[in-house]
Design a protein around this motif. Sequence first.
Motif, PDB file in Angstrom:
ATOM      1  N   THR A   1       0.817  -1.225   0.000  1.00  0.00           N
ATOM      2  CA  THR A   1       0.000   0.000   0.000  1.00  0.00           C
ATOM      3  C   THR A   1       0.843   1.264   0.000  1.00  0.00           C
ATOM      4  O   THR A   1       0.317   2.359   0.194  1.00  0.00           O
TER       5      THR A   1
ATOM      6  N   VAL B   1     -15.134   2.614   5.372  1.00  0.00           N
ATOM      7  CA  VAL B   1     -14.644   1.639   4.392  1.00  0.00           C
ATOM      8  C   VAL B   1     -14.969   0.246   4.894  1.00  0.00           C
ATOM      9  O   VAL B   1     -14.658  -0.095   6.044  1.00  0.00           O
TER      10      VAL B   1
ATOM     11  N   SER C   1      -9.011  -2.610   5.116  1.00  0.00           N
ATOM     12  CA  SER C   1      -9.990  -1.545   5.370  1.00  0.00           C
ATOM     13  C   SER C   1      -9.295  -0.279   5.866  1.00  0.00           C
ATOM     14  O   SER C   1      -9.647   0.833   5.464  1.00  0.00           O
TER      15      SER C   1
ATOM     16  N   VAL D   1      -7.366   1.303   2.711  1.00  0.00           N
ATOM     17  CA  VAL D   1      -8.227   2.018   1.776  1.00  0.00           C
ATOM     18  C   VAL D   1      -8.697   3.334   2.380  1.00  0.00           C
ATOM     19  O   VAL D   1      -8.782   4.359   1.693  1.00  0.00           O
TER      20      VAL D   1
ATOM     21  N   LYS E   1     -10.658   7.375  -1.803  1.00  0.00           N
ATOM     22  CA  LYS E   1     -11.543   6.629  -2.691  1.00  0.00           C
ATOM     23  C   LYS E   1     -10.846   6.148  -3.959  1.00  0.00           C
ATOM     24  O   LYS E   1     -10.913   4.972  -4.304  1.00  0.00           O
TER      25      LYS E   1
ATOM     26  N   GLY F   1      -7.745   3.868  -3.165  1.00  0.00           N
ATOM     27  CA  GLY F   1      -8.200   2.729  -2.375  1.00  0.00           C
ATOM     28  C   GLY F   1      -8.972   1.723  -3.197  1.00  0.00           C
ATOM     29  O   GLY F   1      -8.725   0.514  -3.129  1.00  0.00           O
TER      30      GLY F   1
ATOM     31  N   ILE G   1      -8.098  -2.338  -4.388  1.00  0.00           N
ATOM     32  CA  ILE G   1      -8.973  -3.502  -4.255  1.00  0.00           C
ATOM     33  C   ILE G   1      -9.213  -4.164  -5.608  1.00  0.00           C
ATOM     34  O   ILE G   1      -9.294  -5.400  -5.699  1.00  0.00           O
TER      35      ILE G   1
ATOM     36  N   ALA H   1     -15.024  -3.946  -2.048  1.00  0.00           N
ATOM     37  CA  ALA H   1     -15.054  -2.800  -1.139  1.00  0.00           C
ATOM     38  C   ALA H   1     -16.345  -2.020  -1.282  1.00  0.00           C
ATOM     39  O   ALA H   1     -16.912  -1.906  -2.372  1.00  0.00           O
TER      40      ALA H   1
ATOM     41  N   SER I   1     -16.724  -1.418  -5.279  1.00  0.00           N
ATOM     42  CA  SER I   1     -15.790  -2.005  -6.229  1.00  0.00           C
ATOM     43  C   SER I   1     -16.600  -2.718  -7.317  1.00  0.00           C
ATOM     44  O   SER I   1     -17.791  -2.973  -7.168  1.00  0.00           O
TER      45      SER I   1
END
Length: 338
Positions: A106, A284, A298, A301, A306, A309, A313, A321, A333
């Motif tokens: 991440t 989230v 979670s 993200v 948004k 994140g 996903i 998500a 998602s």
Amino acid sequence: MYPIRPLLFLAALFATGSSHADWHYDQQAIMGTEIHLQFWVNDDSKAGEINRAVMDEFRRIDAALSPYKENSELSRVNREAGKGTVTVSPELAEIIDKSLHYSDSTGGAFDITFATVGSLYDFRKGQKADTQTTENLLPAVNYRHIALDKRKHRLAFKDPRTKIDLGGIAKGYSVDRAVAILQSFGVHNASVSAGGDARLLGDKRGKPWLIGIRHPRDKSKNAAVIPLENTAISTSGDYERFFIDSDDHRVHHIFNPATGLPTDTDAGDEDGKQGADQDKLISVSILGPRGFDTDPLSTSVFVLGKRKGLALIEQLDGFEAIVIDADHRMFFSSGLQQ
């Protein structure tokens, strides 16, 4: 992949549950949250033993990983790892290794060293770290300061000021451990949750479990109720632990490691104005196979926002998500958009 039926919006949180004698329920305060357990067992005489085994496991994990217990393994690590290499349990090594995996994937949005500054906040008393202290400690907030030898279970912090907190992954890990215990007793249908993290074993005897996503600004309402089975779901929100400071700013517990501050979610929020920064999120929820993954995702993200994140996903197989932005709009998602 887990089966997902159409979403139901603004509905009740959970089904009231069956009155059948073979369903067993418990609720206990552990790990600083409410643990909820519901399971079906064919032999009622085993229910008490199963219930105790699950709750004892939550207590064991809390005793080992709580940053608030002086004698916990995590507290010992925070006292000693900045001074030199320490030996840790295989379990703690595994959890830290998983945390570092999500830090790498991440770009540092998930970082257990946030506790270097985050530990100075007291959400019950409404206290936060001052600006100068935050600036001074910020260089010590970096997951790259964690030197872990997973094979030998050895750990050290390269910056002596660094501290870690597993609040963004421990509850997800704990619900997985609870499910493993339930399975060892032959249980095939169960729901177990620890705060915002839940794991569902099978279905609810022929119908789906109904899992509610709380409305981030009205705890009496739900933003959605999702029919699920045999999956995990973790929700992170700026409403879980927070206080409003003297500048009328929401100070919550999900920190941005890049700033050493709670991730900013305030724009356009409290007064209901539209046009807030559309990337900022206030809730989230991540769905996936295991809480050990949905829990850190979670948080990740939430910090990423948004756009980044949801892009994260979309790159991961088996995860979905549901996010709510600062204007209270809900986004999904691609696997959930139908």
